[in-house]
Structures are given as C-alpha cells and as structure tokens.
Design an enzyme around this catalytic site. Structure first.
Site, PDB file in Angstrom:
ATOM      1  N   TYR A  28       0.812  -1.243   0.038  1.00 30.97           N
ATOM      2  CA  TYR A  28       0.057   0.127   0.192  1.00 30.97           C
ATOM      3  C   TYR A  28       0.755   1.260   0.071  1.00 30.97           C
ATOM      4  O   TYR A  28       0.635   2.240  -0.776  1.00 30.97           O
ATOM      5  CB  TYR A  28      -0.933   0.007   1.009  1.00 30.97           C
ATOM      6  CG  TYR A  28      -1.481   1.145   1.603  1.00 30.97           C
ATOM      7  CD1 TYR A  28      -2.567   1.750   0.787  1.00 30.97           C
ATOM      8  CD2 TYR A  28      -1.045   2.189   2.666  1.00 30.97           C
ATOM      9  CE1 TYR A  28      -3.312   3.004   0.836  1.00 30.97           C
ATOM     10  CE2 TYR A  28      -1.596   3.268   2.958  1.00 30.97           C
ATOM     11  CZ  TYR A  28      -2.563   3.804   2.267  1.00 30.97           C
ATOM     12  OH  TYR A  28      -3.412   5.026   2.469  1.00 30.97           O
TER      13      TYR A  28
HETATM   14  P1  NAD Z   1     -12.264   5.177   1.989  1.00 30.45           P
HETATM   15  O1  NAD Z   1     -12.087   3.732   1.101  1.00 30.45           O
HETATM   16  O2  NAD Z   1     -13.142   5.300   2.923  1.00 30.45           O
HETATM   17  O3  NAD Z   1     -12.367   6.332   0.818  1.00 30.45           O
HETATM   18  C1  NAD Z   1     -11.934   6.165  -0.498  1.00 30.45           C
HETATM   19  C2  NAD Z   1     -13.130   6.248  -1.616  1.00 30.45           C
HETATM   20  O4  NAD Z   1     -12.699   6.208  -2.824  1.00 30.45           O
HETATM   21  C3  NAD Z   1     -14.102   5.137  -1.384  1.00 30.45           C
HETATM   22  O5  NAD Z   1     -15.328   5.580  -1.206  1.00 30.45           O
HETATM   23  C4  NAD Z   1     -13.863   4.239  -2.936  1.00 30.45           C
HETATM   24  O6  NAD Z   1     -15.128   3.867  -3.237  1.00 30.45           O
HETATM   25  C5  NAD Z   1     -13.316   5.423  -3.650  1.00 30.45           C
HETATM   26  N1  NAD Z   1     -12.458   5.003  -4.784  1.00 30.45           N
HETATM   27  C6  NAD Z   1     -11.515   3.865  -4.966  1.00 30.45           C
HETATM   28  N2  NAD Z   1     -11.234   3.818  -6.109  1.00 30.45           N
HETATM   29  C7  NAD Z   1     -11.844   4.638  -7.093  1.00 30.45           C
HETATM   30  C8  NAD Z   1     -11.846   5.005  -8.502  1.00 30.45           C
HETATM   31  N3  NAD Z   1     -10.891   4.197  -9.178  1.00 30.45           N
HETATM   32  N4  NAD Z   1     -12.379   5.895  -8.800  1.00 30.45           N
HETATM   33  C9  NAD Z   1     -13.495   6.483  -7.968  1.00 30.45           C
HETATM   34  N5  NAD Z   1     -13.599   6.431  -6.632  1.00 30.45           N
HETATM   35  C10 NAD Z   1     -12.736   5.369  -6.213  1.00 30.45           C
HETATM   36  O7  NAD Z   1     -10.742   5.753   2.566  1.00 30.45           O
HETATM   37  P2  NAD Z   1     -10.450   6.924   3.623  1.00 30.45           P
HETATM   38  O8  NAD Z   1     -10.053   6.345   4.587  1.00 30.45           O
HETATM   39  O9  NAD Z   1     -11.330   7.930   3.502  1.00 30.45           O
HETATM   40  O10 NAD Z   1      -9.106   7.275   2.527  1.00 30.45           O
HETATM   41  C11 NAD Z   1      -9.148   8.507   1.729  1.00 30.45           C
HETATM   42  C12 NAD Z   1      -7.840   8.615   1.013  1.00 30.45           C
HETATM   43  O11 NAD Z   1      -6.979   9.115   2.093  1.00 30.45           O
HETATM   44  C13 NAD Z   1      -7.481   7.378   0.356  1.00 30.45           C
HETATM   45  O12 NAD Z   1      -6.764   7.632  -0.668  1.00 30.45           O
HETATM   46  C14 NAD Z   1      -6.167   6.744   1.470  1.00 30.45           C
HETATM   47  O13 NAD Z   1      -5.389   6.226   1.018  1.00 30.45           O
HETATM   48  C15 NAD Z   1      -5.855   8.122   2.212  1.00 30.45           C
HETATM   49  N6  NAD Z   1      -5.403   7.950   3.485  1.00 30.45           N
HETATM   50  C16 NAD Z   1      -6.234   7.663   4.355  1.00 30.45           C
HETATM   51  C17 NAD Z   1      -5.811   7.717   5.939  1.00 30.45           C
HETATM   52  C18 NAD Z   1      -6.722   7.092   6.957  1.00 30.45           C
HETATM   53  O14 NAD Z   1      -6.168   7.009   8.046  1.00 30.45           O
HETATM   54  N7  NAD Z   1      -8.108   6.826   6.809  1.00 30.45           N
HETATM   55  C19 NAD Z   1      -4.333   7.978   6.222  1.00 30.45           C
HETATM   56  C20 NAD Z   1      -3.606   8.186   5.134  1.00 30.45           C
HETATM   57  C21 NAD Z   1      -4.288   8.478   3.687  1.00 30.45           C
END
Ligand code: NAD
Length: 316
Positions: free
Chosen positions: A149
């Site tokens: 990841y």
């Molecule tokens: P999440 O899975 O709840 O949200 C991601 C959304 O992206 C999902 O609803 C999914 O359906 C959508 N998605 C995935 N691939 C897609 C595509 N090709 N086209 C359109 N939509 C698509 O995750 P989150 O925890 O809200 O994280 C959001 C972002 O933040 C991610 O990129 C994640 O890597 C990054 N991030 C999150 C954290 C954390 O602690 N939650 C920490 C660091 C980075």
C-alpha cells in the site's frame, strides 16, 4: 470556489465535502463505490450530502474520467484510492495499482489540460515512511514504505510531483497520519474498538499494544486540505495530530469513555509499522496548519456517534 472531490463517499471524503459545503464551496463528488468495505456505509455517507445546495454526485471510476472531466473546477481534492495496509499483499495488489497509481496518473493527465485549475490536493499517507529512522519525521527523510500500500501511495505522490515540475499542475500532497473520527473505515482500529467497547465484545489487538501512532482527527485533516488548497504553496507536507499515543493508551481512554475493553490478543501483522510521529512545521509555515483536537476529545466524539447509531438502530 468550484471543487471536485474524488472518493467523496468514503470516510475522509464525506467529511471533506461537508466541510467544503459549510464553507460555501460548490462540490462535485466522484466515487466508484468500490466494495473494499460494505458500500452501504458509503451510501449512508452520501445521504448526508445529496440534496444539500451546492452538492452534485457522479458515480464512476476515475480511470474512466473523460478528457475535460475536470473542466471548470478551481480545486480538485483527490482522495479516491484503495486504502488498507494489511490487505495490500498478494493478489489484491492489482487493486492498489489500479486505484492508487493508475487512477492518479489518469487524473493528473486530465488535470494537465486544465490551465484554470488552481490546486490539486492529493491525500498521501504516512505509510510512505515505513519504519522511519527519526521521530518526529520530517518530509526530507528518505521514504521507505514497508507495505505494498505504502509503495503505491508513494508512487502516486511521485507522479503528482512529476506533473507539477514537468507540466505545472499545481499539486499538493498531504501525508496523512492515521486519520480517525466518526464514520471511520470499518477496517481501521478505532472503528472496531469503539463498537466492541459499547457491546462488551472482544477487540482483536495485533501486537503488544505498545505500537504508537500520531492519530489525526478527521476535522483537522479536512481543515488542512482546504487551507492547502487556498494557499499558493505546492509540494509535499505532513499532516499529523500532534500527539503520539499507544494502542494500550487508546484502549484505556475508550474503556473510561464507554466500558472496560475485552482484548483478543493476536500476532503482529506484516506491513504494520511500530511508531509514527509527524513533524508538521512545514504545513504550519506553508498554509497555517495547526491540529486542535486532542485524542481524548476525538475518541469521545466517536463514542457519542456510535451511541447515536445504536439508539437509532434500536428505534428502527
Ligand atoms: P475510503 O475507502 O473510505 O474512501 C476512498 C473512496 O475512494 C471509497 O469510497 C472508494 O469507493 C473510492 N474509490 C476507490 N477507487 C476509486 C476509483 N478508481 N474511482 C473513484 N472512486 C474510487 O478511505 P479513507 O480512509 O476515506 O481514505 C481516503 C484517502 O486518504 C485514500 O486515498 C487513503 O489512501 C488516504 N489516506 C487515508 C488515511 C486514513 O487514516 N484513513 C491515512 C492516510 C491516507
């Protein structure tokens, strides 16, 4: 401000849309509603947004975004992606490449044709650091991810930097440190811990509980994203909560807020790092970032939200 939020139905994306709408921005939310976790949760997140003035939802995969698909936007917030450290090994890696690397490259190609775009804010991750050599960790440290990841998040971040330096796409990559709050993804620790504490069921704890994280409350994260978008600054910056807390300490806090937590002890997982701690001096200097939510306060908000959900489900 006309904005596009990718990943709008997800945990952080739905909070960001709420924050932008409350700030008076127009928001087009894009999401493919992937099934990494139950899409019903994403439908529920969307219910908080659909129908609000200024919000429009487009269901679709970023890989299918047509040329001109970002036309008219002042800011693009790019949160769509495939999260989860532990699930990124093995066959599922293909999803990580498609949703984190290829989708970001396609978005950047589309952004390249939009000279009116003022900022593209990418949700990068502290996972790019792996087991960092120094804490708190600064952005200049060499990233060495310890999970597939993290590798894909770093690749996407490098793509943002490439498109910025080669084609003047105004990108900001924010390395988010362990984001938590109501509606957190169900594969994340607090989202399992809080319901377990309220239900009196065991919480599966990987490792000895002495692993620590720089937990960041989701409201601080979405505030940082908008601050970064409105600033003239571009580059890569850490976004942390300003407090390093071990899982054992979190379990004690939740135990005090709800009920004492029963623990189901499990081995360490490959890809999990031991500690994280963000140096946020760059974000403060670049766009005025200051986290304001203490972990105890943020956990109390999660416990309140879970109690409300439980009360609603009893009525239904
Ligand atoms: P999440 O899975 O709840 O949200 C991601 C959304 O992206 C999902 O609803 C999914 O359906 C959508 N998605 C995935 N691939 C897609 C595509 N090709 N086209 C359109 N939509 C698509 O995750 P989150 O925890 O809200 O994280 C959001 C972002 O933040 C991610 O990129 C994640 O890597 C990054 N991030 C999150 C954290 C954390 O602690 N939650 C920490 C660091 C980075």
């Amino acid at each position: 401000m006309r904005t596009i939020v990718t990943g709008a139905a997800g945990f952080i994306g739905s909070h960001l849309c709420e924050h932008l709408l409350a700030s008076g921005d127009e928001v087009v939310g894009i999401d493919a509603m992937t099934d990494y976790y139950d899409p019903i949760r994403k439908e529920r997140n969307l219910e908080l947004l659909v129908g609000r003035p200024g919000f429009r939802f487009q269901r679709g995969d970023l890989l299918a975004l047509p040329a001109g698909g970002l036309a008219g936007a002042d800011v693009v917030y790019h949160l769509a992606g495939q999260p989860g450290v532990r699930a990124s090994w093995g066959a599922q890696f293909a999803d990580y490449v498609d949703r984190n690397v290829r989708a970001t490259q396609h978005l950047l190609e589309t952004a390249r044709g939009e000279p009116g775009l003022r900022k593209l804010v990418y949700a990068s991750s502290s996972s790019v650091y792996g087991d960092a050599e120094t804490y708190p960790t600064t952005e200049s440290l060499r990233p060495r991810p310890v999970s597939p990841y993290g590798v894909t998040k770093l690749a996407a971040e490098h793509l943002c930097e490439l498109y910025r330096t080669c084609f003047a796409v105004p990108t900001v990559s924010l390395r988010l440190f362990s984001v938590y709050g109501p509606r957190q993804r169900p594969d994340m620790a607090f989202a399992r811990l809080v319901p377990a504490a309220l239900a009196g069921t065991p919480f599966p704890l990987h490792g000895d509980g002495e692993q620590s994280r720089d937990f960041t409350y989701v409201r601080d994260v979405v505030t940082a994203m908008r601050q970064a978008a409105l600033s003239s600054w571009c580059g890569v910056a850490n976004i942390g909560g300003g407090e390093q807390v071990t899982m054992n300490q979190v379990i004690d806090i939740v135990g005090a807020l709800a009920e004492p937590v029963l623990i189901d002890r499990l081995p360490d997982q490959h890809g999990d790092v031991r500690h994280t701690a963000a140096d946020t001096a760059l974000a403060r200097a670049a766009f005025g970032y200051r986290p304001v939510t203490r972990v105890r306060e943020g956990l109390a908000a999660m416990v309140r939200a879970e109690r409300e959900l439980l009360a609603l489900s009893r009525v239904a």
